[in-house]
Write a protein that holds these residues in place. Structure first.
Motif, PDB file in Angstrom:
ATOM      1  N   LYS A   8       0.843  -1.140  -0.049  1.00 14.53           N
ATOM      2  CA  LYS A   8       0.068  -0.037   0.060  1.00 14.53           C
ATOM      3  C   LYS A   8       0.780   1.249  -0.018  1.00 14.53           C
ATOM      4  CE  LYS A   8      -3.854   2.357   2.542  1.00 14.53           C
ATOM      5  NZ  LYS A   8      -4.554   2.285   3.863  1.00 14.53           N
ATOM      6  N   THR A  12       1.168   4.156  -2.903  1.00 15.56           N
ATOM      7  CA  THR A  12       0.786   5.654  -2.412  1.00 15.56           C
ATOM      8  C   THR A  12       2.043   6.423  -3.117  1.00 15.56           C
ATOM      9  OG1 THR A  12      -0.702   5.068  -0.638  1.00 15.56           O
ATOM     10  CG2 THR A  12       0.497   7.153  -0.650  1.00 15.56           C
ATOM     11  N   ARG A  15       1.882   6.646  -6.724  1.00 16.90           N
ATOM     12  CA  ARG A  15       0.778   7.444  -6.921  1.00 16.90           C
ATOM     13  C   ARG A  15       1.294   9.220  -7.057  1.00 16.90           C
ATOM     14  NH1 ARG A  15      -2.822   7.535  -3.103  1.00 16.90           N
ATOM     15  NH2 ARG A  15      -2.455   9.339  -2.357  1.00 16.90           N
ATOM     16  N   SER A  43      -3.050  13.673  -2.019  1.00 17.41           N
ATOM     17  CA  SER A  43      -2.293  13.277  -0.884  1.00 17.41           C
ATOM     18  C   SER A  43      -2.383  14.543   0.037  1.00 17.41           C
ATOM     19  CB  SER A  43      -0.756  13.023  -1.265  1.00 17.41           C
ATOM     20  OG  SER A  43      -0.821  11.975  -2.336  1.00 17.41           O
ATOM     21  N   GLN A  47       1.596  13.123   4.225  1.00 21.89           N
ATOM     22  CA  GLN A  47       1.943  11.985   3.184  1.00 21.89           C
ATOM     23  C   GLN A  47       3.191  12.038   2.450  1.00 21.89           C
ATOM     24  OE1 GLN A  47      -1.733  11.003   1.531  1.00 21.89           O
ATOM     25  NE2 GLN A  47      -1.553   8.962   2.053  1.00 21.89           N
TER      26      GLN A  47
END
Length: 197
Positions: A8, A12, A15, A43, A47
């Protein structure tokens, strides 16, 4: 030591990286703020700093690596087997198809024009990409000649320089005008130069 990300977390990070790379291709480095990256990629700032703790500088270096890898991978598998006239024509078609797919926002130009100016680490990544690409094309021309094809008088290293200049020059004009004809003719010129047209 590099952090190991969960699936995950890796998704992220990718992305954010892909979104930031797209923004940079469209807007240039001056038009890419951390706020815009967060907004575009969905985001949060926390992050972004989790995956890129040094902020903008680290993110731009990551984009440079990402785009540099794409320049080479976009030419696969053709670039590894350019030993016949047919394989060179397939490579040309693949390069054109890739630019049709990605549109006017060129990863090579993003690297050379924008990212190489963001700091010495990014500049080193760009120079390494150019060197790897040049080496691969030098080897490709050598394979073509070893297989008995192409122009025997063409120096592989010089031909590789012609390839890089043709792709980058044709892509730059395409990016500026939206007209493919210059990239197509530049690649046709490459095929003539190496003797497979």
């Amino acid at each position: 030591m590099a952090r190991v990300l969960t699936a995950k977390g890796a998704a992220t990070r990718r992305r954010i990286l892909e979104g930031a790379a797209e923004l940079l291709r469209r807007n240039g480095t001056a038009g890419v703020s951390l706020e815009l990256i967060c907004q575009t990629t969905g985001s949060s700032k926390s992050q972004l700093f989790h995956y890129f703790p040094d902020g903008r500088a680290e993110l731009f270096c990551a984009i440079a690596r990402f785009e540099a890898d794409r320049v080479i991978s976009d030419q696969q598998p053709h670039i590894e087997d350019l030993s016949t006239a047919e394989s060179w024509r397939a490579w040309r078609a693949a390069v054109i198809a890739r630019y049709v797919e990605i549109g006017r926002y060129c990863p090579v130009n993003a690297l050379v024009v924008e990212l190489s100016r963001t700091g010495p680490e990014a500049e080193g990544i760009v120079l390494d990409m150019q060197s790897r690409w040049h080496t691969l094309m030098t080897q490709a021309v050598g394979r073509l000649q070893a297989a008995g094809g192409g122009c025997r008088h063409v120096e592989p290293e010089a031909a590789a320089s012609v390839v890089l200049a043709a792709v980058q020059g044709g892509a730059s004009i395409y990016q500026a005008t939206g007209d493919f004809v210059h990239l197509e003719r530049a690649l046709d010129g490459v095929l003539s130069y190496v003797g497979v047209a």
